[in-house]
Design an enzyme around this catalytic site. Structure first.
Site, PDB file in Angstrom:
ATOM      1  N   ARG A 181       0.820  -1.219   0.000  1.00 29.61           N
ATOM      2  CA  ARG A 181       0.000   0.000   0.000  1.00 29.61           C
ATOM      3  C   ARG A 181       0.850   1.264   0.000  1.00 29.61           C
ATOM      4  O   ARG A 181       0.451   2.275  -0.576  1.00 29.61           O
ATOM      5  CB  ARG A 181      -0.938  -0.004   1.209  1.00 29.61           C
ATOM      6  CG  ARG A 181      -2.068  -0.991   1.019  1.00 29.61           C
ATOM      7  CD  ARG A 181      -2.990  -1.029   2.191  1.00 29.61           C
ATOM      8  NE  ARG A 181      -4.230  -1.715   1.814  1.00 29.61           N
ATOM      9  CZ  ARG A 181      -5.201  -1.976   2.669  1.00 29.61           C
ATOM     10  NH1 ARG A 181      -5.101  -1.632   3.933  1.00 29.61           N
ATOM     11  NH2 ARG A 181      -6.300  -2.589   2.250  1.00 29.61           N
TER      12      ARG A 181
ATOM     13  N   LYS B 103     -17.741 -17.394   3.088  1.00 31.72           N
ATOM     14  CA  LYS B 103     -19.202 -17.379   3.206  1.00 31.72           C
ATOM     15  C   LYS B 103     -19.910 -16.880   1.954  1.00 31.72           C
ATOM     16  O   LYS B 103     -19.493 -15.898   1.358  1.00 31.72           O
ATOM     17  CB  LYS B 103     -19.584 -16.438   4.344  1.00 31.72           C
ATOM     18  CG  LYS B 103     -19.093 -16.856   5.706  1.00 31.72           C
ATOM     19  CD  LYS B 103     -19.859 -16.056   6.729  1.00 31.72           C
ATOM     20  CE  LYS B 103     -19.097 -15.797   7.996  1.00 31.72           C
ATOM     21  NZ  LYS B 103     -19.501 -14.510   8.567  1.00 31.72           N
TER      22      LYS B 103
ATOM     23  N   GLY C  98     -12.518  -4.648   1.308  1.00 30.24           N
ATOM     24  CA  GLY C  98     -13.933  -4.264   1.388  1.00 30.24           C
ATOM     25  C   GLY C  98     -14.331  -3.286   0.295  1.00 30.24           C
ATOM     26  O   GLY C  98     -15.410  -3.407  -0.296  1.00 30.24           O
TER      27      GLY C  98
ATOM     28  N   GLY D 231      -9.131  -9.176   0.080  1.00 31.80           N
ATOM     29  CA  GLY D 231      -7.927  -9.251   0.898  1.00 31.80           C
ATOM     30  C   GLY D 231      -7.178 -10.571   0.814  1.00 31.80           C
ATOM     31  O   GLY D 231      -5.993 -10.611   0.482  1.00 31.80           O
TER      32      GLY D 231
HETATM   33  P1  ADP Z   1     -11.265 -12.491   0.321  1.00 32.00           P
HETATM   34  O1  ADP Z   1     -10.604 -11.823   1.505  1.00 32.00           O
HETATM   35  O2  ADP Z   1     -10.309 -12.754  -0.800  1.00 32.00           O
HETATM   36  O3  ADP Z   1     -12.502 -11.761  -0.114  1.00 32.00           O
HETATM   37  P2  ADP Z   1     -12.718 -14.298   2.057  1.00 32.00           P
HETATM   38  O4  ADP Z   1     -12.376 -13.433   3.214  1.00 32.00           O
HETATM   39  O5  ADP Z   1     -14.115 -14.334   1.595  1.00 32.00           O
HETATM   40  O6  ADP Z   1     -11.749 -13.952   0.820  1.00 32.00           O
HETATM   41  O7  ADP Z   1     -12.349 -15.802   2.392  1.00 32.00           O
HETATM   42  C1  ADP Z   1     -11.070 -16.211   2.755  1.00 32.00           C
HETATM   43  C2  ADP Z   1     -11.087 -17.339   3.732  1.00 32.00           C
HETATM   44  O8  ADP Z   1     -11.884 -18.430   3.282  1.00 32.00           O
HETATM   45  C3  ADP Z   1      -9.706 -17.886   3.953  1.00 32.00           C
HETATM   46  O9  ADP Z   1      -9.299 -17.618   5.272  1.00 32.00           O
HETATM   47  C4  ADP Z   1      -9.840 -19.383   3.697  1.00 32.00           C
HETATM   48  O10 ADP Z   1      -9.141 -20.183   4.639  1.00 32.00           O
HETATM   49  C5  ADP Z   1     -11.325 -19.609   3.830  1.00 32.00           C
HETATM   50  N1  ADP Z   1     -11.737 -20.829   3.116  1.00 32.00           N
HETATM   51  C6  ADP Z   1     -11.578 -21.099   1.812  1.00 32.00           C
HETATM   52  N2  ADP Z   1     -12.014 -22.347   1.544  1.00 32.00           N
HETATM   53  C7  ADP Z   1     -12.462 -22.878   2.704  1.00 32.00           C
HETATM   54  C8  ADP Z   1     -13.030 -24.133   3.075  1.00 32.00           C
HETATM   55  N3  ADP Z   1     -13.224 -25.086   2.191  1.00 32.00           N
HETATM   56  N4  ADP Z   1     -13.366 -24.320   4.387  1.00 32.00           N
HETATM   57  C9  ADP Z   1     -13.160 -23.340   5.295  1.00 32.00           C
HETATM   58  N5  ADP Z   1     -12.630 -22.152   4.994  1.00 32.00           N
HETATM   59  C10 ADP Z   1     -12.285 -21.904   3.721  1.00 32.00           C
HETATM   60 MG    MG Z   2     -11.085 -11.823   3.617  1.00 29.71          MG
END
Ligand code: ADP
Ligand code: MG
Length: 403
Positions: free
Chosen positions: A40, A202, A382, A359
């Site tokens: 950043r 999620k 976000g 992130g």
């Molecule tokens: P981003 O930050 O890229 O938007 P998210 O915050 O939505 O992504 O999700 C990231 C998290 O999802 C990671 O910490 C990862 O460990 C978790 N994750 C991915 N696949 C699984 C899974 N099959 N079971 C549990 N957690 C998972």
């Molecule tokens: Mg995340």
């Protein structure tokens, strides 16, 4: 509603108040704060260097951590100012107060081309409260306002939103401009086929984004824990996998919406299942998932399987625009990172425009050492999601012409 770029503004000799996002990850090492990822800060250098070269007086302001409206020494920006000094090879005048006499005095002593930095904005309760009084005190320090803090643009805080009404000249920094170019303009009319990979923890976090992308995408590939909720909705056994049981209706709705829009909506056809979520845990590739043959009782889906990797890679190869948000497995544990790395590799090989937002997905790409192979990697978690959802970001809206 045009927005100015700093190139459009005469900055010479002017006090330019620049909101940056220097909320960088750090670790404590023997009482010293060490910056573990300086992305950043580096991404703000084009703006900072432009202002120096054009003889502006650059006053940087940022938040750092969550001090909750009062001074907390471990959230001081001083180490960041010292680090910036090493990057630009020029002293950074640090104001240990965010507003008041201390920064006033520093700013009035600045010469053209100088760079100063204010102490953490969130040491003041007025920042997160978007207090007009605090915003106007900040505004007093500058003649021109520049926002280069894309990562904070989804927050209506004093330094990102409230300040705008007290500044006559407002402009985007180069990073802000770049983020909007890729996440907004390019993805608004993406070169087709437009392939989206969505993963992460999620479904509920990503509903808005998924719905918005259904309007544009040709294919949406689902991975991560969010896939489990779709499996559950389809009656595929999910063992002890992480799931949002109350979101199965929503999963069905999204599948229906995809059909309606003619979007190819692909769930994993196999997964890696593990007995425990830890390094070295017993794991295996499932066979083709179906209602009859799902994830083993007591086991959990931790990554996409080899057949899914092949399928997803093939789809990614077809894309002219590829957007990825959310890791497809628990990539923090190397045993469960193969799928996520394979997605990153397929994107790295693509000749299309590759964009990564969010992130954890960004962390994953960096860990795979493939960051420089992507067309664009967003610095906003976000903020990038909200922009992809089609939401108006307060920090961006504040830069538009007053009507
Ligand atoms: P981003 O930050 O890229 O938007 P998210 O915050 O939505 O992504 O999700 C990231 C998290 O999802 C990671 O910490 C990862 O460990 C978790 N994750 C991915 N696949 C699984 C899974 N099959 N079971 C549990 N957690 C998972
Ligand atoms: Mg995340």
């Amino acid at each position: 509603m045009a927005k100015l770029s700093i190139r459009d503004v005469d900055v010479r000799g002017k006090r330019v108040l620049v909101r940056v996002d220097f909320n960088v990850p750090t670790k404590e090492d023997g009482g010293k704060t060490e910056i573990t990822d300086d992305t950043r800060i580096r991404e703000a250098l084009p703006t900072i260097n432009y202002l120096r070269e054009h003889k502006a007086k650059t006053i940087l302001m940022s938040h750092f951590g969550r001090p909750k409206g009062k001074p907390v020494p471990k959230y001081s920006l001083r180490p960041v100012a010292e680090y910036l000094h090493t990057l630009i090879d020029q002293p950074v005048m640090f104001s240990h107060e965010t507003v008041g006499d201390v920064p006033q005095k520093i700013v009035s002593g600045m010469r053209d081309g100088d760079v100063a930095m204010l102490e953490n904005l969130r040491f003041q309760s007025g920042e997160e409260a978007n207090d007009p009084k605090f915003a106007s005190t900040l505004a007093d320090l500058g003649d021109i306002y520049v926002n280069d803090a894309f990562g904070a643009a989804h927050r209506a805080h004093a330094s990102t939103a409230g300040i705008a009404m007290f500044m006559n000249v407002r402009a985007m920094g180069f990073l802000m401009e770049k983020e909007l170019k890729y996440l907004h303009e390019e993805l608004d009319k993406p070169a087709k086929p437009f392939v989206v990979i969505m993963g992460g923890a999620k479904v509920s976090d990503k509903i808005g984004v998924l719905k918005a992308l259904m309007e544009k995408a040709d294919a949406i590939l689902i991975g991560g824990a969010m896939a489990n909720t779709f499996f559950k909705a389809e009656g595929i056994p999910i063992g002890a996998s992480r799931v949002e049981v109350d979101k199965t209706n929503l999963a069905n709705e999204l599948v229906d919406l995809a059909k309606e829009r003619g979007v190819q909506f692909l769930l994993p056809i196999d997964v890696i299942e593990a007995q425990e979520i830890k390094a070295g845990a017993k794991k295996q590739n499932t066979s083709r998932l179906s209602r009859e043959s799902g994830i083993t009782d007591g086991w959990q889906a931790v990554d996409i399987g080899t057949a899914t990797i092949a399928l997803f890679q093939e789809e990614i190869t077809k894309g002219k625009t590829i957007l990825w948000n959310g890791p497809v497995g628990i990539f923090e544990i190397p045993d469960f990172a193969d799928g996520t790395i394979a997605i990153a590799e397929a994107m790295a090989k693509s000749t299309g425009t590759t964009v990564i937002g969010g992130g954890d997905s960004v962390t994953a790409v960096k860990q795979a050492g493939l960051a420089d192979k992507m067309t664009f990697i967003s610095t906003g978690g976000g903020a990038s999601l909200e922009l992809l959802e089609g939401k108006k970001l307060p920090g961006v809206a504040a830069l538009s012409d007053k009507e």
